[in-house]
Design a protein around this motif. Structure first.
Motif, PDB file in Angstrom:
ATOM      1  N   ASN A 233       1.625   7.074   2.893  1.00  0.00           N
ATOM      2  CA  ASN A 233       2.976   6.184   3.471  1.00  0.00           C
ATOM      3  C   ASN A 233       3.538   6.664   4.827  1.00  0.00           C
TER       4      ASN A 233
ATOM      5  N   ARG B  78       1.860   5.647   7.541  1.00  0.00           N
ATOM      6  CA  ARG B  78       0.867   3.701   7.238  1.00  0.00           C
ATOM      7  C   ARG B  78       1.934   3.220   7.787  1.00  0.00           C
ATOM      8  N   GLN B  79       3.082   3.604   8.429  1.00  0.00           N
ATOM      9  CA  GLN B  79       4.360   2.348   8.964  1.00  0.00           C
ATOM     10  C   GLN B  79       4.165   1.322   9.992  1.00  0.00           C
TER      11      GLN B  79
ATOM     12  N   PRO C  43       0.162  -2.775   4.321  1.00  0.00           N
ATOM     13  CA  PRO C  43       0.064  -2.034   3.092  1.00  0.00           C
ATOM     14  C   PRO C  43      -1.504  -0.856   3.066  1.00  0.00           C
TER      15      PRO C  43
ATOM     16  N   ASN D 207       4.318   0.967   1.921  1.00  0.00           N
ATOM     17  CA  ASN D 207       3.781   0.914   2.594  1.00  0.00           C
ATOM     18  C   ASN D 207       2.343   1.170   2.582  1.00  0.00           C
TER      19      ASN D 207
END
Length: 227
Positions: free
Chosen positions: A111, A114-115, A119, A154
Motif C-alpha cells: 500500500n 503504490r502511492q 490501485p 492504494n
C-alpha cells in the motif's frame, strides 16, 4: 514455435469454453493467466502476438526484467509467488496484480509503495487444507486480511487465490475447489467489488471451472517445458 504456442492457446480457449458450457449457472468469463516463470522472453512475445494479455511470474526480479523488455501498455502482470517484504516496493511499482498476499506486513508495504499510482489488484492466498509446505491463510485470517486490504487506499481487494493439494481424481479435485469457492462466495457477499476466484492449473482446471473458478493459471501447457 509460433504455431505451437498459438495452437496451445487456441486449444486451451476451446477447452475453457467447453468447461463453461457444461455448467449452465456459470456466468463469468474465465481469465487465462499464462504462467511465464523461467520461460524465455521470445515465448512470451509469441503468446502476446497470439492474443494473450495476462502473464504470471513467481520471482520478482525475473518478472521485473520481463516487464521492462516487453513494454506493452495492454499487458497485465500477475505476481504469483511467495512475497518477501523487502520486494514489496518492486512488486508495487511494476505489477498490476498480486495474487499471493498472506500477511498484514505485506499489505502495508504494498500500500505504501503504490502511492501515486492506480490501485494494485490484490488476491489473498488461502490454504484451507493445512498444507504446511505451502503459503496461504485459513478462512478466519482471510477475512481479517480482507478488512486490512479494504482499508488500504492504494489496494483493491479482488478475491482469493488457491493452490489446493494435488489430486488426480476429478471428484477429489472438485470437492476441494468447492470448499474454496464457498469461502469466495462469503467474501464476495461482504465485499461487493470481489470478483476473482483464481484456482486451477494444467491438471485440474476443468474441475476448478466446474466449482466456479473464473481465473486459471497455466504454464507448461502453453509454453512447453521450462528452461
Amino acid at each position: 514455435m509460433t504455431t505451437s504456442i498459438a495452437s496451445q492457446l487456441e486449444l486451451l480457449q476451446q477447452e475453457i469454453a467447453k468447461s463453461r458450457e457444461k455448467h449452465l449457472n456459470f456466468k463469468d468469463n474465465v481469465r487465462l493467466v499464462a504462467v511465464s516463470k523461467r520461460q524465455p522472453i521470445e515465448k512470451i512475445e509469441e503468446a502476446y502476438l497470439n492474443g494473450q494479455r495476462d502473464f504470471g511470474e513467481n520471482f520478482v526480479q525475473e518478472g521485473v526484467e520481463k516487464i521492462h523488455k516487453l513494454d506493452k501498455s495492454d499487458l497485465q502482470w500477475h505476481m504469483l509467488g511467495a512475497i518477501q517484504s523487502r520486494k514489496c516496493k518492486d512488486i508495487a511499482e511494476h505489477f498490476d496484480w498480486v495474487q499471493s498476499v498472506d500477511r498484514v506486513k505485506v499489505i502495508n508495504k504494498l500500500n505504501q509503495a503504490r502511492q501515486g499510482r492506480s490501485p494494485l489488484n490484490v488476491c489473498i492466498q488461502v490454504n484451507l487444507f493445512g498444507e504446511e509446505q505451502k503459503a496461504g491463510v485459513d478462512a478466519d485470517t482471510c477475512f481479517e486480511l480482507a478488512e486490512q486490504i479494504e482499508n488500504a487506499e492504494n489496494l483493491t481487494l479482488r478475491g482469493i487465490m488457491a493452490l489446493p493439494p494435488k489430486q488426480t481424481e476429478y471428484n477429489k479435485q472438485l470437492s476441494q475447489f468447492e470448499t474454496i469457492a464457498e469461502l469466495y462466495r462469503q467474501l464476495a457477499t461482504r465485499y461487493p467489488q470481489v470478483d476473482t476466484l483464481s484456482m486451477g492449473m494444467s491438471g485440474d482446471y476443468e474441475a476448478a471451472i466446474a466449482a466456479g473458478s473464473n481465473m486459471i493459471r497455466i504454464g507448461t501447457a502453453i509454453f512447453g517445458q521450462r528452461d
